[in-house]
Design a protein around this motif. Structure first.
Motif, short mmCIF file in Angstrom:
data_model
loop_
_atom_site.label_atom_id
_atom_site.label_comp_id
_atom_site.label_asym_id
_atom_site.label_seq_id
_atom_site.Cartn_x
_atom_site.Cartn_y
_atom_site.Cartn_z
N GLY A 141 -13.09 4.32 4.96
CA GLY A 141 -11.80 4.86 4.58
C GLY A 141 -11.85 5.33 3.14
O GLY A 141 -12.62 4.81 2.33
N PRO A 142 -11.03 6.33 2.77
CA PRO A 142 -11.02 6.81 1.39
C PRO A 142 -10.49 5.75 0.43
O PRO A 142 -9.62 4.95 0.80
N CYS A 143 -11.01 5.75 -0.77
CA CYS A 143 -10.57 4.81 -1.80
C CYS A 143 -10.17 5.61 -3.03
O CYS A 143 -10.99 6.31 -3.63
N LEU A 144 -8.90 5.52 -3.40
CA LEU A 144 -8.34 6.30 -4.49
C LEU A 144 -7.79 5.36 -5.56
O LEU A 144 -7.29 4.27 -5.25
N ALA A 145 -7.85 5.78 -6.82
CA ALA A 145 -7.37 4.96 -7.93
C ALA A 145 -6.17 5.63 -8.59
O ALA A 145 -6.15 6.86 -8.77
N PHE A 146 -5.18 4.82 -8.96
CA PHE A 146 -3.94 5.33 -9.54
C PHE A 146 -3.55 4.51 -10.76
O PHE A 146 -3.81 3.30 -10.83
N SER A 147 -2.87 5.16 -11.69
CA SER A 147 -2.23 4.45 -12.81
C SER A 147 -0.78 4.17 -12.50
O SER A 147 -0.20 3.20 -12.99
N ASP A 148 -0.17 5.00 -11.67
CA ASP A 148 1.25 4.91 -11.36
C ASP A 148 1.49 4.00 -10.17
O ASP A 148 0.94 4.22 -9.08
N LEU A 149 2.31 2.97 -10.34
CA LEU A 149 2.55 2.02 -9.26
C LEU A 149 3.28 2.64 -8.08
O LEU A 149 2.92 2.41 -6.93
N ASP A 150 4.30 3.45 -8.35
CA ASP A 150 5.09 4.04 -7.26
C ASP A 150 4.21 4.85 -6.32
O ASP A 150 4.35 4.76 -5.09
N THR A 151 3.30 5.63 -6.88
CA THR A 151 2.40 6.44 -6.06
C THR A 151 1.42 5.56 -5.29
O THR A 151 1.14 5.80 -4.12
N ALA A 152 0.91 4.52 -5.95
CA ALA A 152 -0.09 3.65 -5.34
C ALA A 152 0.44 2.90 -4.13
O ALA A 152 -0.29 2.67 -3.16
N VAL A 153 1.71 2.51 -4.17
CA VAL A 153 2.25 1.68 -3.08
C VAL A 153 3.04 2.48 -2.05
O VAL A 153 3.54 1.92 -1.08
N GLN A 154 3.12 3.80 -2.24
CA GLN A 154 3.90 4.62 -1.32
C GLN A 154 3.39 4.48 0.10
O GLN A 154 2.21 4.70 0.39
N ASN A 155 4.26 4.07 1.00
CA ASN A 155 3.97 3.92 2.43
C ASN A 155 2.92 2.85 2.74
O ASN A 155 2.38 2.79 3.84
N ALA A 156 2.61 1.96 1.79
CA ALA A 156 1.62 0.91 2.03
C ALA A 156 2.15 -0.09 3.06
O ALA A 156 3.34 -0.40 3.10
N TRP A 157 1.24 -0.64 3.88
CA TRP A 157 1.64 -1.68 4.83
C TRP A 157 1.21 -3.06 4.33
O TRP A 157 1.72 -4.09 4.78
N LEU A 158 0.26 -3.08 3.38
CA LEU A 158 -0.21 -4.33 2.78
C LEU A 158 -0.51 -4.06 1.31
O LEU A 158 -1.19 -3.08 0.98
N VAL A 159 0.00 -4.93 0.42
CA VAL A 159 -0.32 -4.85 -1.00
C VAL A 159 -0.84 -6.21 -1.44
O VAL A 159 -0.21 -7.25 -1.17
N ILE A 160 -2.00 -6.20 -2.09
CA ILE A 160 -2.61 -7.44 -2.57
C ILE A 160 -2.65 -7.41 -4.08
O ILE A 160 -3.26 -6.51 -4.67
N GLU A 161 -1.99 -8.37 -4.73
CA GLU A 161 -2.07 -8.42 -6.19
C GLU A 161 -3.33 -9.18 -6.59
O GLU A 161 -3.64 -10.24 -6.06
N SER A 162 -4.05 -8.59 -7.54
CA SER A 162 -5.26 -9.21 -8.07
C SER A 162 -5.26 -9.05 -9.58
O SER A 162 -6.22 -8.56 -10.18
N VAL A 163 -4.16 -9.47 -10.18
CA VAL A 163 -3.99 -9.36 -11.63
C VAL A 163 -4.43 -10.68 -12.26
O VAL A 163 -4.67 -11.67 -11.57
N PRO A 164 -4.57 -10.73 -13.60
CA PRO A 164 -5.00 -11.97 -14.26
C PRO A 164 -4.13 -13.18 -13.90
O PRO A 164 -2.95 -13.05 -13.58
N GLU A 165 -4.75 -14.36 -13.95
CA GLU A 165 -4.10 -15.59 -13.51
C GLU A 165 -3.09 -16.10 -14.55
O GLU A 165 -3.28 -17.17 -15.14
N ARG A 166 -2.03 -15.34 -14.71
CA ARG A 166 -0.92 -15.74 -15.58
C ARG A 166 0.34 -15.71 -14.73
O ARG A 166 0.75 -14.63 -14.26
#
Length: 207
Positions: A76-101
């Motif tokens: 599947g294609p893998c694309l990178a975004f800086s903008d959150l709204d664009t990145a999550v548009q129409n997503a069915w699953l979102v996984i957060e992998s940000v620092p452990e804070r």
């Protein structure tokens, strides 16, 4: 005769992306797993350096993940975004992998609740914090679609630990288990929240 109604059933996921929030060490590896499984993947990170390094990793290491799925398929294609709204548009699953804070994760989950489709599952890759700790800014009706989804260190380790937040629909965990199996991972599910690290609980839980 009326058949029993399940509290949740998966909606159509074909053509919809899986979004990874955070393009760091694990975020880019998670992206490879789902891309190898034929899913469209969106990586979101505000850092241009992190996005570039993530895409470089994916280009260089993708071959190590291609044999994960039991049934061979096109990546599947893998694309990178800086903008959150664009990145999550129409997503069915979102996984957060940000620092452990924890304060950061609380803010991220609240923002994802506000910006993702109503049927989108929200998962945390945290190994230290239960998702019940992260839902302070999440609407109560969304909380059954939230869970922990902790990846170890693929491609060397394929284990994935799923854990309820205490309210997660069991059907959500079952569906994610099927998706992870299909991508060649080894999911283990904890249907009760851990009082410590997710890993120590999940590895001793039989579902």
């Amino acid at each position: 005769m009326h058949l029993p109604t399940l509290p949740w059933a998966p909606t159509a996921v074909e053509g919809r992306p899986i979004t990874i929030i955070g393009a760091g060490c694990l975020g880019r590896r998670i992206a490879c797993i789902f891309s190898a499984g034929g899913h469209t993947v969106h990586l979101r990170d505000p850092s241009a350096k992190a996005r570039t390094e993530a895409l470089d990793y994916i280009t260089e290491h993708m071959g190590e993940y291609d044999n994960f799925p039991l049934i061979p398929r096109n990546r599947g294609p893998c694309l990178a975004f800086s903008d959150l709204d664009t990145a999550v548009q129409n997503a069915w699953l979102v996984i957060e992998s940000v620092p452990e804070r924890l304060p950061l994760k609380i803010d991220v989950m609240g923002e994802l609740d506000a910006k993702t489709p109503e049927d989108c599952i929200l998962a945390s890759n945290s190994s230290s914090f239960k998702t019940s700790f992260m839902v302070e800014k999440v609407r109560s009706q969304r909380r059954p679609l939230i869970c922990n989804m902790h990846f170890a260190m693929p491609p060397r380790i394929r284990a994935v630990e799923l854990m309820t937040n205490g309210e997660t629909y069991l059907e959500v965990l079952s569906f994610l288990t099927w998706i992870l199996d299909d991508c060649g991972m080894m999911p283990v599910t904890a249907r009760k929240e851990s009082t410590g690290l997710v890993r120590s609980h999940c590895l001793n839980t039989v579902t």
